[in-house]
Design a protein around this motif. Structure first.
Motif, PDB file in Angstrom:
ATOM      1  N   SER A 106       9.660   9.479   4.104  1.00 34.84           N
ATOM      2  CA  SER A 106      10.289   9.995   5.291  1.00 34.84           C
ATOM      3  C   SER A 106      11.752   9.885   5.524  1.00 34.84           C
ATOM      4  O   SER A 106      12.072   9.759   4.510  1.00 34.84           O
ATOM      5  N   GLN A 107      12.285  10.435   6.549  1.00 32.41           N
ATOM      6  CA  GLN A 107      13.668  10.586   6.825  1.00 32.41           C
ATOM      7  C   GLN A 107      14.362   9.138   7.169  1.00 32.41           C
ATOM      8  O   GLN A 107      15.488   9.007   7.009  1.00 32.41           O
ATOM      9  N   GLU A 108      13.349   8.078   7.442  1.00 31.04           N
ATOM     10  CA  GLU A 108      13.758   6.655   7.575  1.00 31.04           C
ATOM     11  C   GLU A 108      14.489   6.221   6.287  1.00 31.04           C
ATOM     12  O   GLU A 108      14.289   6.811   5.202  1.00 31.04           O
ATOM     13  N   SER A 109      15.187   5.057   6.298  1.00 29.21           N
ATOM     14  CA  SER A 109      15.718   4.496   5.327  1.00 29.21           C
ATOM     15  C   SER A 109      14.683   4.130   4.532  1.00 29.21           C
ATOM     16  O   SER A 109      13.357   3.779   4.984  1.00 29.21           O
TER      17      SER A 109
ATOM     18  N   ALA B 267       0.686  -1.151   0.083  1.00 24.80           N
ATOM     19  CA  ALA B 267       0.222  -0.025  -0.159  1.00 24.80           C
ATOM     20  C   ALA B 267       0.847   1.187   0.050  1.00 24.80           C
ATOM     21  O   ALA B 267       2.067   1.152   0.287  1.00 24.80           O
ATOM     22  N   LYS B 268       0.070   2.409  -0.354  1.00 27.21           N
ATOM     23  CA  LYS B 268       1.088   3.684  -0.444  1.00 27.21           C
ATOM     24  C   LYS B 268       1.677   3.986   1.108  1.00 27.21           C
ATOM     25  O   LYS B 268       1.189   3.847   2.038  1.00 27.21           O
TER      26      LYS B 268
ATOM     27  N   PRO C  64       7.174   3.765   6.712  1.00 26.95           N
ATOM     28  CA  PRO C  64       5.738   3.213   6.911  1.00 26.95           C
ATOM     29  C   PRO C  64       4.781   3.635   6.010  1.00 26.95           C
ATOM     30  O   PRO C  64       4.947   4.308   5.070  1.00 26.95           O
ATOM     31  N   LEU C  65       3.700   2.945   6.359  1.00 30.53           N
ATOM     32  CA  LEU C  65       2.597   3.473   5.323  1.00 30.53           C
ATOM     33  C   LEU C  65       1.950   4.631   5.447  1.00 30.53           C
ATOM     34  O   LEU C  65       1.990   5.198   6.733  1.00 30.53           O
TER      35      LEU C  65
ATOM     36  N   GLU D 159       3.316  -4.025   7.057  1.00 33.80           N
ATOM     37  CA  GLU D 159       2.232  -3.322   7.520  1.00 33.80           C
ATOM     38  C   GLU D 159       0.987  -3.555   6.702  1.00 33.80           C
ATOM     39  O   GLU D 159      -0.150  -3.636   7.133  1.00 33.80           O
ATOM     40  N   THR D 160       1.083  -3.552   5.286  1.00 32.53           N
ATOM     41  CA  THR D 160       0.059  -3.886   4.273  1.00 32.53           C
ATOM     42  C   THR D 160      -0.354  -5.167   4.599  1.00 32.53           C
ATOM     43  O   THR D 160      -1.556  -5.566   4.676  1.00 32.53           O
TER      44      THR D 160
END
Length: 172
Positions: free
Chosen positions: A20-23, A15-16, A28-29, A64-65
């Motif tokens: 973010s600043q994360e790798s 899913a979309k 996350p979703l 998460e999806t």
């Protein structure tokens, strides 16, 4: 199961996700993704798709999806989180499919583009109606699902072996 056993490969793009600043692996979703993933799960359930096994990328957005999708299914399949699916090439994805146990009839793969789209396109030697052109026109959007059937063993999965029997996206 015999080599002539009809099998099904279900390909689900995550899913979309948020930018973010994360790798990239830990993105996350997004809100839209958290809304679309359960809709994909409900579509799978309504289509009668109950996989024996799910192979899911280890990326946060795919995990998460899958967590949101699986809650909509009538039964939870065995799930394997496979780091090889993250950033996999077409050849790597086919190699993963070739390793599937022969007792699996229906396999669901939760992955990423461009690999998932390339896999669906490459395996589709045939398609019902205009499904192949619809899938390719759409670019295989987030939360989209392609369903392919084939006869044979998992070791025999290669280009053109499948028939695209369904393509669904949450915003079609």
């Amino acid at each position: 199961m015999s080599v002539d056993t009809p099998r099904r490969i279900v390909l689900l793009r995550h899913a979309k996700a948020e930018w973010s600043q994360e790798s990239d692996h830990e993105r996350p979703l997004a809100d839209r993704g958290r809304k679309d993933a359960p809709v994909a799960g409900r579509w799978l359930a309504s289509a009668g798709i109950t996989p024996d096994l799910t192979l899911c990328s280890t990326a946060l957005r795919t995990r998460e999806t899958w967590k949101l999708v699986v809650h909509e299914l009538p039964q939870r399949p065995r799930t394997v989180y496979d780091e090889r699916i993250y950033e996999a090439s077409l050849g790597e994805l086919i190699a993963v499919l070739n390793e599937t146990s022969e007792d699996v009839r229906d396999l669901l793969v939760v992955g990423h583009n461009p690999g998932i789209h390339a896999l669906a396109d490459a395996l589709s030697g045939d398609a019902e109606g205009d499904l192949l052109s619809r899938m390719n026109r759409s670019g295989f959007p987030t939360s989209a699902v392609a369903v392919l059937t084939f006869d044979g063993t998992w070791k025999s999965v290669e280009h053109g072996v499948g028939r695209l029997v369904a393509f669904w996206g949450p915003h079609e």
